[in-house]
Every structure is written in C-alpha cells, then in structure tokens.
Design an enzyme around this catalytic site. Structure first.
Site, short mmCIF file in Angstrom:
data_model
loop_
_atom_site.label_atom_id
_atom_site.label_comp_id
_atom_site.label_asym_id
_atom_site.label_seq_id
_atom_site.Cartn_x
_atom_site.Cartn_y
_atom_site.Cartn_z
N PRO A 2 0.93 -1.23 -0.06
CA PRO A 2 0.03 -0.02 0.01
C PRO A 2 0.79 1.23 -0.07
O PRO A 2 1.75 1.51 1.02
CB PRO A 2 -0.78 -0.01 1.46
CG PRO A 2 -0.74 -1.52 1.78
CD PRO A 2 0.34 -2.03 0.97
N GLU A 3 0.75 2.06 -1.10
CA GLU A 3 1.64 3.42 -1.13
C GLU A 3 0.50 4.31 -0.66
O GLU A 3 -0.74 3.91 -0.14
CB GLU A 3 2.03 3.56 -2.29
CG GLU A 3 2.81 2.36 -2.82
CD GLU A 3 3.72 2.69 -4.12
OE1 GLU A 3 4.00 3.79 -4.39
OE2 GLU A 3 4.01 1.68 -4.92
#
Length: 272
Positions: A2-3
């Site tokens: 997850p960025e």
DNA sequence: CGTGGCTCCTGTTAGC
DNA sequence: TGCTAACAGGAGCCAC
C-alpha cells in the site's frame, strides 16, 4: 504496501463510520513489526475521535492517545459490523460500538503502535523525519523540493523512496512519476535542474492524486476497508511491464534493480 | 550525516 | 505436475 493512495483510500473508507465509536476491546494475533506498547485490554472504553494520515501511517486519534497503523507490504484493513472468526493472518482486531477494525497482514511487516500522543516517544520516533505531504495544499513546495534534491547524491528513484523529502511515493508510483516526468530513475538527484524537478514535483502529485481518485488502482490484491474489491485494474504505464512497448513511443520498457527493488523505465522517453 | 545493504515474514510465480 | 528459487506494495537500523 500500500502506497499513499491505497492508505488514503483505506482511510476514507472507514474514517467517518468509526468516528465517535467507543472501543469495546482489542485482540492481538501474531507479533507484527513492533509491539503495541500497551495492554490491549487498556484500550477498552476509549473513544475514536477521528482517523488521520501522515505519509503511509494511519493515525487513529483516541480520547486518550493515538494508534498508529502501518500496512507494511501486505497489510489491509477491514471495518465491518460483523467479522468472521479471525484467520491465520488477522493480527489485530479493534472491536468498537460501530464495528470491528481488523488488520490482515500475511507478511507482518505492518504494525499497530500505541502512543500517548503523536509527539510522544513511539509515534514521534516514527513520524519525525518524514517529508512533505504531496497532496496537502501548500506543503509540498517545488522550490524546497529542488533544494532538497540538490543535497542528495543518490539516484533520484531512491531519494523518492526514502520518504524524507516527500512521503507516500512507493516503488510503483516512483517508477510511474519518473516516467511521467521523463526522468531516468538512475539520475543523481542533485543533477536535476529546477525545471526538471518541477516536472517531477507535478508528476508525483498527478500520479498520486489520480490513484486516490481511482481508489488505489495499482495493487493487484488491494481492497478498501469496506471489503470492496474491484480496484484491480493495473493502470501502470511502465511498472511491471518489462519488455512491453512504452505507451508513448513503443520502445520496450526496461527493468533494473536499484537497492534491491525493481525499477521500470523507458530508455527512450527517460533520458538524463 | 548521507548512503547502501540487510532484515523482518509469508505467499505467489517463474523456471527447470 | 512438482520442487526450488526468486520476487513482492516498506522502511527502520546499522555499519561505512
């Protein structure tokens, strides 16, 4: 992980619903990256005032203290009224009057950390040194960004990933933003001219903002905390596309390793 | 003090 | 088909 976009989409998917909820209890699974730092039973009775974000950290503001949640490489949150029994990779449950917030994280690089306040020891150590918020109005300044780059010898891709100049750009979006800006990932940061730094600055904002709008579209297996899937379309221009034609010029996309991570770029469109 | 390498852990996939 | 090795969204930590 997850960025930034995936973390922000996750936040948006449950922040309103959990606001004002009273904590009924917490359950821990296997150890995460760091210990919670508090007896989970001590969370009972506290109220969730809101959910913020700093970089890739989510901050659950409580009436007493704050819970930092990081999704690591493989973490995801769900928030639902009824939760099935915890599976082998469900390592944190926060039961509240509005539903159960659950962290699912097979690789366990993620963490949930309690801190008396964002400025108190555990949170302070983790949050200090984080760079500018790229999507926050007025916080990501082009001139400051360029000045920061001038102080770094490392390849631009790795400076972006370091997160001390600008937060939220992970391995996928770093390749995407550099492609959009036409900059070679191996270029030394301090060599970027102001105009090129400005192009990169704009590309980072565009790429991240677009991904948030699309609901975190880069992760193959990403789902928001509502349990919705359907964000699976990978709309990357170059990431994960080694050998495929560049969408702009048709030259085969090249893959290299930088600091043990894969980088993708178009050797034609991205020159120094 | 910036930089590069290592490390945590498990699941998936590429290659033979 | 089955086994093995490489690789995967992060980022703190520790020697140079």
């Amino acid at each position: 992980m997850p960025e930034l976009p995936e973390v922000e989409v996750t936040r948006l998917s449950f922040a309103e619903r959990i606001r004002g909820a009273r904590i009924l209890g917490a359950r821990l699974g296997k150890p995460l990256r760091w210990p919670l730092g508090l007896d989970p039973a001590a969370l009972a009775g506290r109220t969730v005032l809101g959910v913020g974000r700093r970089g890739k950290y989510l901050l659950l503001q409580l009436d007493q203290g704050v819970l930092l949640v990081h999704l690591g490489m493989s973490g995801s949150l769900s928030f639902q009224a009824v939760q099935p029994d915890a599976g082998p990779h469900d390592h944190f449950d926060l039961a509240t009057t509005r539903g159960v917030l659950r962290l699912h994280d097979p690789r366990r690089f993620g963490a949930v950390v309690w801190s008396a306040s964002p400025d108190a020891p555990p949170a302070r150590r983790l949050l200090a040194g984080l760079g500018a918020e790229p999507l926050e109005a007025g916080q990501f300044d082009p001139a400051a960004f360029h000045a920061g780059l001038k102080a770094r010898r490392a390849p631009i891709k790795q400076v972006l990933l370091a997160g001390d100049l600008v937060v939220g750009v992970g391995n996928i979006y770093a390749s995407e933003a550099l492609f959009m800006a036409g900059i070679r990932p191996t270029a030394r940061a301090f060599r970027l001219s102001r105009p090129r730094a400005d192009r990169l600055h704009a590309a980072i904002r565009t790429v991240l903002a677009r991904a948030v709008e699309r609901g975190g579209s880069t992760l193959r297996d990403f789902s928001s905390a509502t349990g919705e899937t359907g964000y699976f379309q990978l709309d990357a221009a170059v990431y994960g596309r080694a050998g495929e034609p560049c969408p702009r010029c048709g030259t085969p996309v090249r893959q290299i390793r930088q600091g043990q991570r894969s980088t993708y770029f178009c050797p034609q469109c991205q020159r120094n």
